[in-house]
Scaffold this motif. Structure first.
Motif, short mmCIF file in Angstrom:
data_model
loop_
_atom_site.label_atom_id
_atom_site.label_comp_id
_atom_site.label_asym_id
_atom_site.label_seq_id
_atom_site.Cartn_x
_atom_site.Cartn_y
_atom_site.Cartn_z
N ARG A 1 -19.21 17.42 -17.28
CA ARG A 1 -18.40 18.09 -16.26
C ARG A 1 -19.18 18.18 -14.96
NH1 ARG A 1 -14.75 21.90 -18.79
NH2 ARG A 1 -14.09 22.40 -16.68
N LYS A 2 -18.47 18.41 -13.89
CA LYS A 2 -19.04 18.73 -12.56
C LYS A 2 -20.08 17.72 -12.09
CE LYS A 2 -16.40 22.30 -12.39
NZ LYS A 2 -15.09 22.12 -11.79
N MET A 3 -19.78 16.44 -12.30
CA MET A 3 -20.66 15.37 -11.81
C MET A 3 -20.25 15.06 -10.38
SD MET A 3 -22.95 12.98 -13.00
CE MET A 3 -23.67 11.58 -12.19
N PHE A 4 -21.01 15.59 -9.43
CA PHE A 4 -20.72 15.42 -8.01
C PHE A 4 -22.00 15.13 -7.26
CE2 PHE A 4 -17.16 18.02 -9.45
CZ PHE A 4 -16.08 17.37 -8.85
N VAL A 5 -21.94 14.20 -6.31
CA VAL A 5 -23.09 13.86 -5.49
C VAL A 5 -22.64 13.80 -4.03
CG1 VAL A 5 -24.85 12.12 -4.96
CG2 VAL A 5 -24.26 12.62 -7.34
N GLY B 1 -25.17 5.97 -4.18
CA GLY B 1 -25.66 4.60 -4.09
C GLY B 1 -27.11 4.47 -4.52
N GLN B 2 -27.63 3.26 -4.36
CA GLN B 2 -28.95 2.94 -4.90
C GLN B 2 -30.11 3.46 -4.07
OE1 GLN B 2 -28.80 -1.28 -5.62
NE2 GLN B 2 -27.77 -0.99 -7.57
N ALA B 3 -29.88 3.82 -2.82
CA ALA B 3 -31.00 4.28 -1.98
C ALA B 3 -31.67 5.52 -2.59
CB ALA B 3 -30.51 4.59 -0.57
N PHE B 4 -30.86 6.46 -3.06
CA PHE B 4 -31.41 7.68 -3.67
C PHE B 4 -31.24 7.70 -5.18
CE2 PHE B 4 -30.61 9.00 0.71
CZ PHE B 4 -31.82 9.59 1.04
N ASN B 5 -30.22 6.98 -5.68
CA ASN B 5 -30.00 6.88 -7.13
C ASN B 5 -29.73 8.23 -7.79
OD1 ASN B 5 -29.63 4.83 -8.94
ND2 ASN B 5 -31.74 4.81 -9.66
N VAL C 1 -12.19 6.14 -8.36
CA VAL C 1 -12.35 4.76 -8.83
C VAL C 1 -13.83 4.35 -8.88
CG1 VAL C 1 -11.77 2.35 -8.38
CG2 VAL C 1 -10.05 4.13 -8.03
N ALA C 2 -14.60 4.72 -7.88
CA ALA C 2 -16.02 4.39 -7.88
C ALA C 2 -16.71 5.05 -9.07
CB ALA C 2 -16.68 4.81 -6.58
N ALA C 3 -16.30 6.26 -9.40
CA ALA C 3 -16.87 6.96 -10.56
C ALA C 3 -16.53 6.22 -11.85
CB ALA C 3 -16.37 8.40 -10.62
N HIS C 4 -15.32 5.70 -11.96
CA HIS C 4 -14.94 4.96 -13.17
C HIS C 4 -15.90 3.78 -13.37
CE1 HIS C 4 -10.52 6.26 -12.18
NE2 HIS C 4 -11.29 7.29 -12.48
#
Length: 164
Positions: free
Chosen positions: A82-86, A92-96, A126-129
């Motif tokens: 749950r609550k996966m938010f960035v 993206g890959q810069a901070f990962n 969609v990006a999360a999927h």
């Protein structure tokens, strides 16, 4: 120089930052009609998430919350992600950050003999999927969720991850 990201177990000093981050992403980036009142778990993180085989983490950059992830104990060696938010500027890959948060939660679950992690998400993410699928989550139907899984009103797509 790239800022270091630290994953830390949630404590109440981060509550307002966590709420602000999550609401901003939900409401402003994805136009989801959801409020703080619709998510009482955000005001009770310790008692809601940090019990049994559940926990909640924050990703910090220079002391500021830039990401969150939680595992909710749903019994029978299973958890709900749950609550996966960035924060947008940390994706993206810069901070990962997403990768670090997800794998921190998976490693933590593995240490506690959790067997499966389930999640529900909206069709808008969609990006999360793509992210979940790239990290070993498999799309499943609503009727494949375990009995204890808390389906949210906005959840329309579901995933399962088997811990090896």
């Amino acid at each position: 120089m790239v800022n270091s990201i630290f994953i830390k177990e949630y404590s109440s000093e981060y509550q307002s930052q966590v709420v602000d981050l999550i609401l901003h992403i939900q409401q402003n980036e994805y136009d989801i009609a959801i409020t703080k009142e619709d998510q009482p778990d955000l005001l009770e993180i310790e008692s809601f998430y940090q019990r049994g085989n559940g926990n909640f983490w924050v990703a910090l950059s220079e002391g500021t919350v830039v990401g969150t992830v939680a595992l909710l104990d749903i019994g029978d060696h299973k958890t709900a992600l749950r609550k996966m938010f960035v924060k947008q500027s940390y994706r993206g890959q810069a901070f990962n950050v997403s990768h670090q948060l997800l794998h921190h939660a998976i490693d933590w679950a593995r240490e506690r003999a959790i067997e499966e992690i389930y999640l529900g998400t909206t069709t808008q993410f969609v990006a999360a999927h793509c992210f979940y699928e790239k990290n070993g989550f498999v799309s499943i139907a609503l009727d494949e969720l375990p009995v204890g899984f808390p389906v949210m009103k906005v959840d329309k797509k579901f995933y399962k991850y088997v811990i090896h």
